[in-house]
Design a protein around this motif. Structure first.
Motif, short mmCIF file in Angstrom:
data_model
loop_
_atom_site.label_atom_id
_atom_site.label_comp_id
_atom_site.label_asym_id
_atom_site.label_seq_id
_atom_site.Cartn_x
_atom_site.Cartn_y
_atom_site.Cartn_z
N VAL A 111 26.05 -16.65 -8.09
CA VAL A 111 24.97 -17.60 -8.06
C VAL A 111 25.02 -18.46 -9.32
N LYS A 112 24.50 -19.62 -8.92
CA LYS A 112 24.33 -20.69 -9.87
C LYS A 112 22.88 -21.33 -9.88
N LEU A 113 22.08 -21.33 -10.87
CA LEU A 113 20.71 -21.69 -10.85
C LEU A 113 21.01 -23.49 -11.51
N VAL A 114 20.08 -24.12 -10.46
CA VAL A 114 20.15 -25.43 -10.56
C VAL A 114 18.56 -26.06 -10.94
N CYS A 115 18.40 -26.35 -12.10
CA CYS A 115 17.00 -27.04 -12.12
C CYS A 115 16.64 -28.08 -11.40
N ALA A 116 15.39 -28.19 -11.01
CA ALA A 116 15.04 -29.13 -10.03
C ALA A 116 15.10 -30.69 -10.41
N ASP A 117 15.71 -30.93 -11.82
CA ASP A 117 15.88 -32.39 -11.98
C ASP A 117 17.45 -32.55 -12.47
N ASP A 118 18.00 -31.51 -12.23
CA ASP A 118 19.61 -31.74 -12.66
C ASP A 118 20.36 -31.80 -11.35
N THR A 119 21.75 -32.04 -11.61
CA THR A 119 22.40 -32.49 -10.33
C THR A 119 24.09 -31.88 -10.66
N ILE A 120 24.67 -31.46 -9.53
CA ILE A 120 26.09 -31.33 -9.74
C ILE A 120 26.98 -31.91 -8.71
N GLU A 121 28.22 -32.10 -9.03
CA GLU A 121 29.14 -32.88 -8.53
C GLU A 121 29.69 -32.18 -7.21
N PRO A 122 30.32 -32.94 -6.28
CA PRO A 122 30.68 -32.24 -4.80
C PRO A 122 31.64 -30.98 -5.05
N GLU A 123 32.39 -31.17 -6.15
CA GLU A 123 33.35 -29.92 -6.22
C GLU A 123 33.09 -28.95 -7.14
N CYS A 124 31.84 -29.05 -7.43
CA CYS A 124 31.48 -27.87 -8.79
C CYS A 124 31.35 -26.79 -8.24
N VAL A 125 30.63 -26.21 -7.21
CA VAL A 125 30.56 -25.05 -6.70
C VAL A 125 32.04 -24.50 -6.16
N ALA A 126 32.81 -25.16 -5.55
CA ALA A 126 34.28 -24.86 -5.16
C ALA A 126 35.19 -24.45 -6.24
N THR A 127 34.81 -25.41 -7.58
CA THR A 127 35.83 -25.16 -8.69
C THR A 127 35.45 -23.67 -9.28
N GLN A 128 34.08 -23.49 -9.41
CA GLN A 128 33.45 -22.30 -10.03
C GLN A 128 33.80 -21.16 -9.40
N ALA A 129 33.19 -21.21 -7.94
CA ALA A 129 33.67 -19.81 -7.21
C ALA A 129 35.22 -19.58 -7.08
N ALA A 130 36.01 -20.54 -7.12
CA ALA A 130 37.23 -20.01 -7.26
C ALA A 130 37.59 -19.35 -8.37
N VAL A 131 37.34 -19.43 -9.52
CA VAL A 131 37.43 -18.82 -10.84
C VAL A 131 36.90 -17.29 -10.50
N LEU A 132 35.76 -17.23 -9.97
CA LEU A 132 35.23 -15.85 -9.96
C LEU A 132 35.81 -15.05 -9.01
N GLU A 133 36.36 -15.79 -7.89
CA GLU A 133 36.79 -15.12 -6.74
C GLU A 133 38.23 -14.65 -7.06
N ALA A 134 39.12 -15.40 -7.90
CA ALA A 134 40.37 -15.02 -8.27
C ALA A 134 40.46 -13.77 -9.23
N ASP A 135 39.42 -13.57 -10.01
CA ASP A 135 39.56 -12.53 -11.15
C ASP A 135 38.28 -12.03 -11.35
N ALA A 136 38.27 -10.44 -10.86
CA ALA A 136 37.00 -9.64 -11.25
C ALA A 136 36.47 -9.50 -12.30
N GLU A 137 37.54 -9.70 -13.37
CA GLU A 137 37.07 -9.23 -14.87
C GLU A 137 36.40 -10.54 -15.47
N VAL A 138 36.30 -11.59 -14.79
CA VAL A 138 35.61 -13.03 -15.23
C VAL A 138 33.88 -12.71 -14.97
N ALA A 139 33.00 -12.86 -15.73
CA ALA A 139 31.85 -12.60 -15.66
C ALA A 139 30.79 -14.03 -15.56
N LEU A 140 31.48 -14.96 -16.31
CA LEU A 140 30.66 -16.23 -16.39
C LEU A 140 31.77 -17.46 -16.23
#
Length: 318
Positions: A111-140
């Motif tokens: 889950v990623k919460l994005v407030c309605a006046d903030d923005t993310i770069e096109p690779e943001c979700v892919a980069t963060q999801a890859a970290v969580l997918e690779a290691d179940a011991e990472v929470a954040l």
């Protein structure tokens, strides 16, 4: 705390049909991007453009309109994308409840919460999801964030992750929070976490609104490690009319100090005296810096308004 009472404020759950071919509505997506929106018409289109432009495709976008009375509804009614679900509250609920509702309505593992006046770069979700997918011991996992003003102009670049780049145990992260007197992890737009951990730790709590996200981050790192990705992949808007801008500096500082005191008194973290003393000093310094940023954003907004007024006066017939 996430409670079932939040759902009482919801009039309907509306999936916006659209143009994404082959999306399996029955299979939960990997990532949920959650957008709580209230009176958001000024920046909502820019925020939506950024989340819809993600290179990561296995995602959903959950938007909760908190009974807005401006043009938010019209913007949302114009969305036509199968990844988007819109929820409309029948009454305006407190901000913390709307945040929790947006996440509770999500179906993704991450889950990623994005407030309605903030923005993310096109690779943001892919980069963060890859970290969580690779290691179940990472929470954040968090990224660096640009601070921008009302019009999207840069105020301060690449903020966050001071002293916590890479993989870090929870205790080191919490010590850094205390020592810095601020939020080194970043605002919600900077972070991604596991939905199961969010539920287990109780979600957002509204007792101290100013450090609300920092309170959640500190509870999440009890569930696993933290990873700081040293890339600037998000933008946080220092709005001249935001909730933070409308909260007095004295109140912000008092809430920050109270939150730090609660962490210090938690025996799990074992915060040394040196961190406590330095953190208190830094809290005053960081509050001054925050106040200056919001003052700068407000000054820029005022200048633009005056400039626009002067242009309008020149264009009126004599």
């Amino acid at each position: 705390m996430v409670t079932n009472s939040d759902a009482e404020h919801t009039s309907r759950r509306e999936a916006v049909a659209g143009s994404t071919p082959g999306l399996d509505r029955e299979r939960p997506p990997t990532v949920s991007l959650c957008i709580p929106a209230y009176q958001a018409e000024r920046h909502l289109r820019t925020t939506l453009d950024s989340v819809l432009a993600q290179t990561f495709t296995d995602l959903e976008i959950v938007i909760v309109d908190n009974n807005s009375s401006d043009g938010t509804r019209d913007i949302l009614d114009g969305l036509h994308d199968d990844r988007v679900r819109i929820i409309r509250n029948t009454t305006t609920v407190p901000m913390v409840d709307n945040f929790n509702l947006a996440i509770r309505e999500s179906r993704g593992r991450f889950v990623k919460l994005v407030c309605a006046d903030d923005t993310i770069e096109p690779e943001c979700v892919a980069t963060q999801a890859a970290v969580l997918e690779a290691d179940a011991e990472v929470a954040l996992v968090s990224v660096r964030t640009d601070f921008i003003d009302d019009e999207g102009a840069l105020l301060r670049p690449a903020r966050g992750l001071g002293g916590i780049v890479g993989r870090q145990p929870g205790q080191r992260v919490v010590r850094r929070i205390i020592r810095s007197g601020s939020n080194p992890i970043g605002p919600p737009v900077a972070a991604m976490f596991r939905r199961v951990d969010f539920d287990r730790c109780g979600g957002f709590r509204g007792e101290l609104l100013f450090p609300m996200e920092l309170d959640l981050w500190s509870r999440l790192v009890k569930k696993g490690d933290f990873v700081g990705v040293p890339r600037t992949l998000a933008s946080f808007r220092i709005g001249s009319d935001s909730n933070t801008a409308l909260t007095s500096a004295r109140s912000q500082l008092a809430q920050q100090l109270e939150f730090a005191s609660r962490l210090i008194n938690d025996p799990e973290w074992e915060i040394p005296l040196s961190d406590r003393v330095l953190g208190r000093i830094n809290s005053y310094d960081m509050q001054m810096r925050r106040s200056l940023l919001f003052a700068l954003s407000a000054l820029r907004a005022s200048r633009r308004k005056r400039a626009l007024g002067s242009t309008d006066d020149r264009e009126r017939p004599g």
